[in-house]
Design an enzyme around this catalytic site. Structure first.
Site, mmCIF file in Angstrom:
data_model
loop_
_atom_site.group_PDB
_atom_site.id
_atom_site.type_symbol
_atom_site.label_atom_id
_atom_site.label_comp_id
_atom_site.label_asym_id
_atom_site.label_seq_id
_atom_site.Cartn_x
_atom_site.Cartn_y
_atom_site.Cartn_z
ATOM 1 N N ASP A 7 48.697 1.401 18.179
ATOM 2 C CA ASP A 7 48.381 0.374 18.996
ATOM 3 C C ASP A 7 49.022 0.343 20.312
ATOM 4 O O ASP A 7 49.224 1.347 20.660
ATOM 5 C CB ASP A 7 49.263 -0.987 18.201
ATOM 6 C CG ASP A 7 50.689 -0.825 18.265
ATOM 7 O OD1 ASP A 7 51.415 -0.120 18.935
ATOM 8 O OD2 ASP A 7 51.560 -1.782 17.815
ATOM 9 N N CYS A 63 53.220 2.993 16.231
ATOM 10 C CA CYS A 63 53.311 1.573 16.812
ATOM 11 C C CYS A 63 54.883 1.675 17.524
ATOM 12 O O CYS A 63 55.624 2.586 17.785
ATOM 13 C CB CYS A 63 53.305 0.548 15.667
ATOM 14 S SG CYS A 63 54.194 0.432 14.399
ATOM 15 N N GLY A 64 55.236 0.526 17.709
ATOM 16 C CA GLY A 64 56.613 0.218 18.576
ATOM 17 C C GLY A 64 57.762 0.861 17.742
ATOM 18 O O GLY A 64 58.443 1.668 18.189
ATOM 19 N N THR A 65 57.828 0.406 16.441
ATOM 20 C CA THR A 65 58.795 0.954 15.662
ATOM 21 C C THR A 65 58.397 1.896 14.607
ATOM 22 O O THR A 65 59.271 2.350 13.969
ATOM 23 C CB THR A 65 59.655 -0.317 14.891
ATOM 24 O OG1 THR A 65 58.294 -0.988 14.165
ATOM 25 C CG2 THR A 65 60.191 -1.409 15.883
ATOM 26 N N ILE A 67 57.300 0.579 12.024
ATOM 27 C CA ILE A 67 57.678 -0.146 10.420
ATOM 28 C C ILE A 67 56.547 -0.864 10.195
ATOM 29 O O ILE A 67 55.788 -0.780 9.026
ATOM 30 C CB ILE A 67 58.801 -1.071 10.980
ATOM 31 C CG1 ILE A 67 59.912 -0.448 11.076
ATOM 32 C CG2 ILE A 67 58.948 -1.979 9.635
ATOM 33 C CD1 ILE A 67 61.152 -1.094 11.414
ATOM 34 N N HIS A 96 58.754 16.078 -1.315
ATOM 35 C CA HIS A 96 59.114 15.356 -2.730
ATOM 36 C C HIS A 96 58.110 14.079 -2.898
ATOM 37 O O HIS A 96 57.835 13.832 -4.235
ATOM 38 C CB HIS A 96 60.551 14.729 -2.776
ATOM 39 C CG HIS A 96 61.594 15.584 -3.013
ATOM 40 N ND1 HIS A 96 62.914 15.651 -3.012
ATOM 41 C CD2 HIS A 96 61.524 16.990 -3.137
ATOM 42 C CE1 HIS A 96 63.379 16.850 -3.435
ATOM 43 N NE2 HIS A 96 62.728 17.740 -3.421
ATOM 44 N N HIS A 131 57.916 16.372 -9.181
ATOM 45 C CA HIS A 131 57.924 15.308 -8.140
ATOM 46 C C HIS A 131 56.468 14.656 -8.333
ATOM 47 O O HIS A 131 56.125 13.543 -8.115
ATOM 48 C CB HIS A 131 57.907 15.844 -6.936
ATOM 49 C CG HIS A 131 59.277 16.323 -6.659
ATOM 50 N ND1 HIS A 131 60.551 15.366 -6.555
ATOM 51 C CD2 HIS A 131 59.963 17.493 -6.533
ATOM 52 C CE1 HIS A 131 61.649 15.960 -6.529
ATOM 53 N NE2 HIS A 131 61.213 17.412 -6.209
#
Ligand code: RB5
Length: 144
Positions: A7, A63-65, A67, A96, A131
């Site tokens: 972004d 993006c910024g974080t 998240i 994993h 896994h």
């Protein structure tokens, strides 16, 4: 081919990561944004679509974080997105979790660390074995 997108908060970091990975021999498919405002869920959908269609083997979202991108990406069927900010987690999410998308925060990481994390992500294989059963359980959750 590796899909990458960001972004408006991630433009400079994305450029640095593309330059580094291109130098290392990776073929990059840059989906933008190049600076214009961009809502991260839309970019997550675009990059993840290239991964789920098989056109790109992995995706990188910034993006910024990191998240918001990871929240959005993990809503998409077939995507296992990992928010990466350290080498250990980045390595093990490949070993994993067989993560197929990595997310990073441009307001969290500098270009040197982000580039090295991206390289770890792209060069570490999935361990399989026990896994795989857990990946299958994630897929089953997705299909509920
Ligand atoms: C944009 O200002 C910011 O909210 C976005 O880049 C991201 O950090 C969201 O998770």
């Amino acid at each position: 081919m590796i899909a990458i997108g960001c972004d408006h908060a991630g433009v400079e970091l994305k450029k640095a990561v593309i330059a580094y990975l291109t130098e290392k021999g990776f073929e990059m498919k840059d989906m933008g944004t190049d600076g214009e405002p961009c809502d991260y869920p839309n970019m997550a959908e675009t990059v993840c679509g290239l991964v789920t269609s098989g056109e790109c083997e992995k995706g990188i979202l910034i993006c910024g974080t990191g998240i918001g991108m990871s929240m959005a990406a993990n809503k998409i069927k077939g995507i296992r997105a990992a928010l990466c900010s350290d080498a250990f987690s980045t390595k093990y999410t490949r070993l994993h979790n067989d993560a197929n998308v990595m997310c990073m925060g441009a307001r969290v990481l500098g270009p040197g660390l982000a580039s090295e994390l991206a390289e770890i992500f792209l060069t570490t294989g999935f361990e399989g074995g026990r896994h795989q059963r857990r990946i299958d359980l994630i897929t089953a959750l997705e299909n509920k």
